[in-house]
Structures are given as structure tokens and as C-alpha cells.
Design a protein around this motif. Structure first.
Motif, short mmCIF file in Angstrom:
data_model
loop_
_atom_site.label_atom_id
_atom_site.label_comp_id
_atom_site.label_asym_id
_atom_site.label_seq_id
_atom_site.Cartn_x
_atom_site.Cartn_y
_atom_site.Cartn_z
N GLN A 145 0.83 -1.21 0.00
CA GLN A 145 0.00 0.00 0.00
C GLN A 145 0.87 1.26 0.00
OE1 GLN A 145 -3.59 0.12 -0.03
NE2 GLN A 145 -3.06 2.24 -0.56
N ALA A 146 1.94 1.24 0.78
CA ALA A 146 2.82 2.40 0.85
C ALA A 146 3.49 2.67 -0.50
CB ALA A 146 3.88 2.19 1.93
N ALA A 147 3.90 1.59 -1.17
CA ALA A 147 4.53 1.75 -2.48
C ALA A 147 3.53 2.27 -3.49
CB ALA A 147 5.10 0.40 -2.94
N TYR A 148 2.30 1.78 -3.41
CA TYR A 148 1.24 2.27 -4.31
C TYR A 148 0.99 3.76 -4.06
CZ TYR A 148 -3.45 3.24 -6.02
OH TYR A 148 -4.53 3.82 -6.64
N ASP A 149 0.86 4.14 -2.79
CA ASP A 149 0.58 5.54 -2.46
C ASP A 149 1.68 6.46 -2.97
OD1 ASP A 149 -1.73 4.77 -1.22
OD2 ASP A 149 -0.90 4.80 0.81
N GLU A 150 2.92 6.00 -2.83
CA GLU A 150 4.04 6.83 -3.26
C GLU A 150 4.08 6.97 -4.77
OE1 GLU A 150 8.96 6.88 -3.01
OE2 GLU A 150 7.80 5.32 -2.00
N TYR A 194 1.50 6.24 -7.04
CA TYR A 194 0.28 6.63 -7.75
C TYR A 194 -0.61 7.60 -6.98
CZ TYR A 194 1.32 2.79 -10.97
OH TYR A 194 1.92 1.97 -11.88
N ALA A 195 -1.02 7.18 -5.77
CA ALA A 195 -2.05 7.94 -5.06
C ALA A 195 -1.61 9.37 -4.74
CB ALA A 195 -2.45 7.21 -3.78
N SER A 196 -0.36 9.55 -4.33
CA SER A 196 0.10 10.87 -3.94
C SER A 196 0.83 11.60 -5.06
CB SER A 196 1.02 10.76 -2.71
OG SER A 196 2.13 9.93 -3.01
N ALA A 197 0.89 10.99 -6.24
CA ALA A 197 1.57 11.63 -7.37
C ALA A 197 0.69 12.72 -7.96
CB ALA A 197 1.90 10.59 -8.44
N VAL A 237 -9.93 18.83 -21.74
CA VAL A 237 -8.74 18.55 -20.96
C VAL A 237 -9.21 17.89 -19.66
CG1 VAL A 237 -6.72 19.48 -19.77
CG2 VAL A 237 -7.53 20.55 -21.88
N ARG A 238 -8.48 16.86 -19.22
CA ARG A 238 -8.84 16.21 -17.97
C ARG A 238 -7.58 15.74 -17.25
NH1 ARG A 238 -11.28 10.47 -20.39
NH2 ARG A 238 -9.26 9.54 -20.97
N ASP A 239 -7.70 15.53 -15.96
CA ASP A 239 -6.60 14.97 -15.17
C ASP A 239 -6.67 13.45 -15.24
OD1 ASP A 239 -5.65 17.43 -14.36
OD2 ASP A 239 -6.89 17.49 -12.56
N THR A 240 -5.51 12.83 -15.38
CA THR A 240 -5.48 11.37 -15.38
C THR A 240 -5.80 10.85 -13.98
OG1 THR A 240 -3.11 11.39 -14.90
CG2 THR A 240 -3.76 11.25 -17.20
N GLU A 241 -6.49 9.73 -13.93
CA GLU A 241 -6.83 9.11 -12.65
C GLU A 241 -5.84 7.99 -12.33
OE1 GLU A 241 -10.82 7.74 -12.64
OE2 GLU A 241 -11.70 9.73 -12.90
N ALA A 242 -5.47 7.92 -11.07
CA ALA A 242 -4.57 6.85 -10.65
C ALA A 242 -5.27 5.50 -10.80
CB ALA A 242 -4.15 7.06 -9.20
N PRO A 243 -4.56 4.47 -11.28
CA PRO A 243 -5.17 3.14 -11.39
C PRO A 243 -5.46 2.58 -10.01
CG PRO A 243 -2.82 3.00 -11.78
CD PRO A 243 -3.14 4.46 -11.69
N ALA A 244 -6.43 1.68 -9.93
CA ALA A 244 -6.72 1.01 -8.66
C ALA A 244 -5.53 0.14 -8.26
CB ALA A 244 -7.97 0.16 -8.80
N LEU A 245 -5.38 -0.06 -6.96
CA LEU A 245 -4.26 -0.87 -6.45
C LEU A 245 -4.24 -2.25 -7.08
CD1 LEU A 245 -1.92 -1.56 -4.62
CD2 LEU A 245 -3.55 -1.93 -2.75
#
Length: 282
Positions: free
Chosen positions: A122-127, A129-132, A225-233
Motif C-alpha cells: 500500500q505504501a509503495a502504491y501511495d508513493e 500513484y495515489a500521492s503523485a 482537458v482532464r486529469d489522469t486518474e490513478a489506477p486502482a491498487l
């Protein structure tokens, strides 16, 4: 350098030979399939031999592979029994390298197989994708023509109210022309620089002045124009877990090597070109 007995040759020889009868009702790794001068050949020997075959040979029918591998191992055993004298340096050194490589591989496999903590994933994912910071994606259309004059004339028609999609179908020389010039959604780095830079400076609904690229002259319309969404974990879990395991292995390699008693001073001053002296192996 001596050549090994090839698998192809073994297949050819085995074509006229029958299968040996197995001594056990339920085959096991240590099931003996042949004996040559008192040396046992087991199913385990055959399994590892098959696993190391090139991919094209592994696609052969099972019965063909069985016969070919067994005959190859029988021939190798018989030939090795006829070897006399000391083994050449190339053989003993190869065996040492192979043993070292296989043992090291087993250590790496064990490290790779160790379970990962979900919090670590989860921490690696957050770093990653989620918090990017989200990146922009653009939906645009264009009309591509050969000359600047054509592009300027098209821009004038659009300024006067002409329909962009109709003009694209009529005038554009690009493959998107029949579709009204639509390019769909694209992100940074997917278009040539001059095209991308123009789009990034536009507002949705705007039409650009003519832009030149290596493909010709473009008149561009930015739709959205749109912001890209982070993929699900779960969508990137396999990728993240592989990255974590690879990092774990690299860290382990460095730590184990650092703890080892290593002295490389004897290699100092040796000309690197000495590694080309393959004649020393004979």
C-alpha cells in the motif's frame, strides 16, 4: 573446443528405440529409467534436462521428447564412462561456475518468495500513484494539409464559422480525416513536440493557428482537458509487488556481499584483455 552431443542427434537415434519399462507403479523424481554401466538415470535427470531445452524443442510431443532425452542421457553417460585422464580446465571451471550460479539463484529465489506485507504494498502504491501529481490528458482533433497556405485558408474558414469535422473530412490528408480529424485522448509525450506544445497552451474549444511538424501543417482544435486518474491498487498490484521483490533482492545482494570477506587486490594490475585467452582452457 569440443562439441557436446546434440539433442537433435539424440532424437534421431532414439526414433528406432523403444521406451524402458519403469520399475515403480507411481513414477517419482528418483524413479530409475535406465542404468548405464551401473550408473542410474532417473526421471529427475530427465525432467531437468527437458526444462533446459530451447523453447522450440519443448513444443515437441511428449513421447518424442521422452525418447530423445532418455537416449541423450544414455549416450552422455556411456561416453563419460569412457573419459580417461584429467578433466580439461574448461570443464572443471565451467562446473565450478555452474555450481556457484545455481546456488546463488536458489538464494535469490528464496528471497523473492518471501511474503510481502500489505502495508508495504500500500505504501509503495501511495508513493507511486495515489500521492503523485495528476497529469493532463487532452482530447483534440486536427486537419492536416501539405502547405502553410492551405492551413491558413482552412483556419480562415473556421474563423468564419465552418464546421471543423466537415472540413477535416473534406481537406485533411491524415488518417484521422475520415473521422472528422478526431485524435481521441492522449497524454504528454504521445505527440510530436510542436503539436504537443501548441495543445498544452490552448484552452478547450479553441482552434490553433497553423502548426508545422514533419508530417505537414496542422490546424488543431482542443476539445477537452482532464486529469489522469490513478489506477486502482489491484490493477497494478503485480507490477508493484515485482518492484518490491526486486528491490528486496538487490538490497540483500548488497548486504550479503558487504558482509562477505572479499579481497580483490589480486586482480589489480591485470590487463583486462587477458580474458580473451581461451586457449588457456584447453
Amino acid at each position: 573446443m569440443h562439441k557436446r552431443l546434440t539433442f537433435v542427434a539424440a532424437l534421431a537415434v532414439s526414433a528406432c528405440l523403444g521406451l524402458p519399462a519403469t520399475a515403480q507403479d507411481t513414477p517419482q523424481l528418483d524413479t530409475v529409467v535406465a542404468t548405464v554401466n551401473g550408473t542410474d538415470i532417473t526421471l529427475g535427470h530427465m525432467i531437468i534436462a527437458r526444462a533446459r531445452l530451447p523453447e522450440q524443442y519443448q513444443q515437441l510431443p511428449d513421447d518424442v521428447l521422452f525418447k530423445g532425452i532418455l537416449e541423450q542421457l544414455v549416450q552422455q553417460t556411456a561416453l563419460s564412462d569412457n573419459f580417461e585422464g584429467d578433466l580439461p580446465a574448461r570443464v572443471t571451471l565451467s562446473l565450478e561456475n555452474e555450481s556457484r550460479s545455481l546456488k546463488a539463484g536458489e538464494v535469490i529465489e528464496k528471497i523473492m518468495a518471501e511474503p510481502l506485507d500489505e502495508a508495504e504494498v500500500q505504501a509503495a502504491y501511495d508513493e507511486q500513484y495515489a500521492s503523485a501529481e495528476p497529469e493532463k490528458e487532452f482530447n483534440a482533433a486536427h486537419i492536416l494539409v501539405e502547405t502553410q497556405e492551405e492551413a491558413q485558408a482552412i483556419k480562415k474558414q473556421l474563423d468564419e464559422g465552418a464546421d471543423f469535422a466537415e472540413l477535416a473530412r473534406e481537406k485533411s490528408t491524415g488518417p484521422s480525416g475520415p473521422g472528422g480529424g478526431a485524435l481521441g485522448w492522449f497524454g504528454k509525450g504521445m505527440m510530436v513536440p510542436a503539436f504537443e506544445n501548441t495543445v498544452m497552451e490552448m484552452e478547450p474549444g479553441a482552434v490553433s493557428d497553423p502548426v508545422e511538424t514533419q508530417f505537414g501543417w496542422h490546424v488543431i482544435k482542443l476539445n477537452e482537458v482532464r486529469d489522469t486518474e490513478a489506477p486502482a491498487l489491484d490493477a497494478v498490484r503485480e507490477e508493484i509487488e515485482l518492484q518490491l521483490r526486486q528491490t528486496r533482492v538487490q538490497t540483500a545482494i548488497e548486504e550479503i556481499t558487504e558482509k562477505a570477506d572479499v579481497d580483490q587486490s589480486a586482480a589489480e594490475g591485470i590487463d583486462p584483455a587477458v580474458l580473451k585467452n581461451v586457449e588457456w582452457l584447453e
